[in-house]
Design an enzyme around this catalytic site. Structure first.
Site, PDB file in Angstrom:
ATOM      1  N   SER A 467       0.813  -1.214   0.000  1.00 37.84           N
ATOM      2  CA  SER A 467       0.000   0.000   0.000  1.00 37.84           C
ATOM      3  C   SER A 467       0.852   1.273   0.000  1.00 37.84           C
ATOM      4  O   SER A 467       1.508   1.578  -0.992  1.00 37.84           O
ATOM      5  CB  SER A 467      -0.951  -0.031   1.197  1.00 37.84           C
ATOM      6  N   ASP A 478       9.953   5.595 -10.286  1.00 30.71           N
ATOM      7  CA  ASP A 478       9.530   6.271 -11.516  1.00 30.71           C
ATOM      8  C   ASP A 478      10.297   7.566 -11.750  1.00 30.71           C
ATOM      9  O   ASP A 478      10.586   7.933 -12.899  1.00 30.71           O
ATOM     10  CB  ASP A 478       8.024   6.566 -11.465  1.00 30.71           C
ATOM     11  N   LYS A 492      -0.704  -4.369  -3.445  1.00 33.34           N
ATOM     12  CA  LYS A 492      -1.975  -3.741  -3.073  1.00 33.34           C
ATOM     13  C   LYS A 492      -2.040  -2.355  -3.695  1.00 33.34           C
ATOM     14  O   LYS A 492      -1.301  -1.461  -3.314  1.00 33.34           O
ATOM     15  CB  LYS A 492      -2.100  -3.641  -1.551  1.00 33.34           C
TER      16      LYS A 492
END
Length: 709
Positions: A467, A478, A492
């Site tokens: 999460s 990224d 998740k």
């Protein structure tokens, strides 16, 4: 009327089966309250209207709830017979009606049979202790039965339990216990199992059934009763009001396991580790309630209370016999900070070719935030980001060369904290994207200009990182901001919101509990999602985790992986040219590292055992296996920096059966044992520092400094 008639008939069935069983004890039948039935109906109204993927509550969903409920009660299939499940299947399509018509008799009837079956099995287990076992027979015990069929007969179930008890006995025998000691230990263990079974309450049944319902909608939608809501709040605030003692259930006593430094319990000087709490009183002159034999959570509820109020403990000292004199100790409750679960720092020094690099490690167990304090305008509210900020400032003063954020087994927490924590390491920009049930996409961004730490960065994750941990790790990856090291994360990719059911219907006092409900799906800024696939590390470390049976992909009903358009963001750097060299150095290093090789051997052995799913019940065979293991460990001590210790050998005991000092010793040894994976992650970051500054670091260093307020 039909449902009530079936329940009445089924109640008779339980009584008849209990009378016919070999059980010597029955348990009181539990029944639902009107309040629970109303809470179930209200929960269904909310879930069928406002969930991210609403599911109609009908016969189809009822069937799924039935399967989930049975699994939650008896996942290993060691209590129910096939005939029990067949009989219970009469109610397969009636659970939706039970919820909507506010009559929860059926799920409670199911639980009552389950509770009686526990008595049946444990009573049979105790009867086997009088007979003993032949350990010369070549037979095996199945370690897990989750994927096995239900036992078709009483004889088959008895054989499952015979092998289970035989394995318990053999473990103690191999640990050097004599037969009398083994019988005493196991008889007490099984007796405690029966006592624990008798302590089930109506709230336990309701909680179990409601989670079976909510988790059929999606794996991360849950129901919280009032006590569970309080525990969830504590886990987010990292604080509670109490006396500052860590307690455990031991031989029917609530026993002090640890005294929190600076707490009322510790500062009083009147309590010791091992003291037993046998009574609790409210106020300096209040009557003391006897809590002997109580459930731990019920005793804890009495000890907690309002700040600055007085609680009186009736204590049986650790060194006193059961008939010795008690002492009454009055303590004033205070706010206790759970610092053990807060962010912490350490420094690992890595020396290579005569050059030493300092790697600052920040361990973050959860993304915590005191939501209430923040909403009330408290500028000092507890926050993971706030704590990490302070630790980063300290590490900068320590002149570390790189920072490693350890998110292993961090299951998530506050979404806001994940966004704000990312902002400590990047210039302002998007961190994640959210898509709600209407398909509307919102971009969540860090709006603060600059980074608090602009140097080399690594993130350590494992299968337990979920999460908020995945949001943070994915954003760092990224942006090209840091190296992701470890295992594939949990997977998740959904966002939950807590709905207070009492606020919804404007109750003055807590009555119905809360729903933690999935309201959106989150996506990486590159447009992908961590759902199912998690975050793939740039550098993989060996894993003991069975990826097929853990993480999001192991659930029956996860949301699918999907993708949306990438958000607009500016990369902080490009690590693509660096990663291959880091991997090569990593592989070269671990090929020569004895501790790493030993770890990989242990992982291979463990996974082979899981795949085999059988353990021999032949004493000679087990001793031979143990001798091989002992020789292997002894040989390691000659070459390893992590010597083995007898305290870590299998003693056949469960946690609450050991001497408390011995248990704490084992815990300390495990806590202080060498963390091979953490050290290797530090080595990777040290390698990165040594590489020519033509990669991400150069770009990162150009970021403006963040001004903290």
């Amino acid at each position: 009327m039909k449902n009530k008639l079936l329940c009445l008939l089924f109640g008779c069935l339980i009584s008849v089966q209990a009378a016919q069983s070999n059980a010597t004890q029955t348990v009181p039948l539990l029944a639902p309250t009107q309040q629970q039935s109303q809470a179930a109906h209200l929960s269904a109204e909310v879930l069928t209207r406002y969930h991210y993927k609403p599911v109609l509550l009908d016969d189809t969903s009822s069937s799924k709830i039935f399967d989930a409920y049975i699994k939650s009660l008896d996942a290993q299939k060691i209590f129910f017979l096939q005939s029990d499940v067949d009989q219970l299947s009469t109610f397969r399509t009636m659970l939706d009606d039970a919820i909507l018509k506010e009559d929860l008799s059926i799920p409670f009837e199911i639980f009552n049979l389950y509770q009686q079956r526990i008595v049946d099995r444990i009573t049979y287990a105790r009867s086997l202790l009088k007979k003993g076992f032949d350990f010369k027979v070549d037979e095996s015990y199945q370690l897990t039965r989750e994927k096995s069929p239900w036992a078709k007969s009483q004889d088959e179930m008895n054989d499952i339990w015979r092998k289970r008890v035989k394995n318990d006995w053999l473990r103690l025998k191999l640990a050097g216990k004599n037969d009398k000691s083994i019988i005493d230990t196991l008889d007490k263990r099984y007796e405690n199992n029966l006592k624990s079974n008798a302590k089930f309450k109506s709230d336990d049944v309701f909680q179990s059934f409601m989670n079976a319902y909510t988790m059929t909608i999606d794996p991360h939608t849950n129901y919280f009763g009032i006590q569970q809501s309080d525990d969830f709040d504590i886990s987010m605030k990292l604080s509670l009001v109490g006396i500052g003692a860590v307690l455990q259930d031991k031989d029917e006593y609530t026993t002090i396991r640890e005294l929190v430094v600076g707490s009322p319990a510790a500062l009083s000087g009147k309590l010791e580790v091992g003291d037993r709490i046998v009574g609790v009183g409210q106020g300096a002159n209040g009557a003391v309630t006897d809590v002997m034999g109580w459930r731990l959570d019920d005793t804890v509820a009495l000890i907690r209370g309002a700040e600055n109020s007085v609680v009186v403990l009736d204590i049986l000292p650790v060194k006193a016999g059961t008939d010795s004199q008690h002492k009454l100790i009055a303590l004033t409750r205070k706010k206790i900070s759970l610092e053990q679960q807060a962010a912490k720092k350490s420094i690992i020094k890595v020396t290579d070719n005569g050059v030493t690099h300092q790697i600052g490690v920040i361990s973050l167990p959860v993304f915590y935030q005191d939501f209430e304090a923040r909403q009330n305008g408290d500028k000092t509210f507890k926050s993971a980001t706030r704590d990490v900020s302070l630790l980063l400032e300290e590490l900068k003063k320590d002149k570390v060369d790189s920072v490693l954020v350890d998110l292993r087994n961090n299951g998530g927490g506050s979404l806001d904290e994940a966004i704000e924590l990312t902002g400590l390491f990047i210039n302002k920009g998007p961190v994640l994207q959210e898509r709600n049930d209407k398909g509307v996409i919102k971009v969540d961004s860090d709006t603060r200009k600059g980074a608090l730490w602009d140097g080399p960065l690594g993130i350590l994750i494992n299968r337990g990182s979920a999460s908020a941990s995945e949001i943070f790790a994915a954003a760092i990856q990224d942006y090209g901001r840091g190296v992701i090291i470890g295992e594939q994360s949990f997977g998740k990719g959904t966002v939950q919101s807590v709905v207070n059911l009492d606020q919804l219907v404007k109750n003055d006092k807590p009555k119905f509990g809360e729903l933690k409900m999935t309201v959106a799906q989150f996506f990486r800024i590159n447009g992908g999602t961590t759902q199912l696939r998690g975050v793939t590390p740039d550098i993989s470390l060996p894993t003991i985790t069975d990826l097929d049976n853990s993480g999001e992909s192991s659930y029956d009903n996860p949301l699918p992986w999907s993708q949306i358009k990438s958000a607009e963001f500016t990369s902080a750097g490009d690590l693509k040219s660096v990663i291959p060299k880091l991997i090569a150095n990593h592989n070269s290093r671990i090929s020569k590292d004895k501790d790493f090789q030993y770890l990989q051997e242990d992982i291979t052995e463990y996974k082979n055992q899981l795949d085999k799913n059988l353990i021999s019940l032949n004493e000679a065979q087990r001793r031979k296996e143990r001798e091989v293991q002992d020789k292997r460990l002894a040989s390691r001590e000659k070459t390893s920096d992590s010597p083995t210790n007898d305290a870590l050998h299998d003693d056949g005991l469960q946690v609450n059966e050991r001497n408390l000092n011995r248990e704490l010793e084992i815990e300390k040894i495990r806590k202080n044992s060498k963390d091979i994976l953490l050290n290797e992650a530090a080595n990777v970051l040290s390698d990165e520092i040594s590489l020519p500054k033509v990669n991400a670091t150069a770009a990162i260093n150009s970021l403006p400094k963040m001004e903290m307020h």
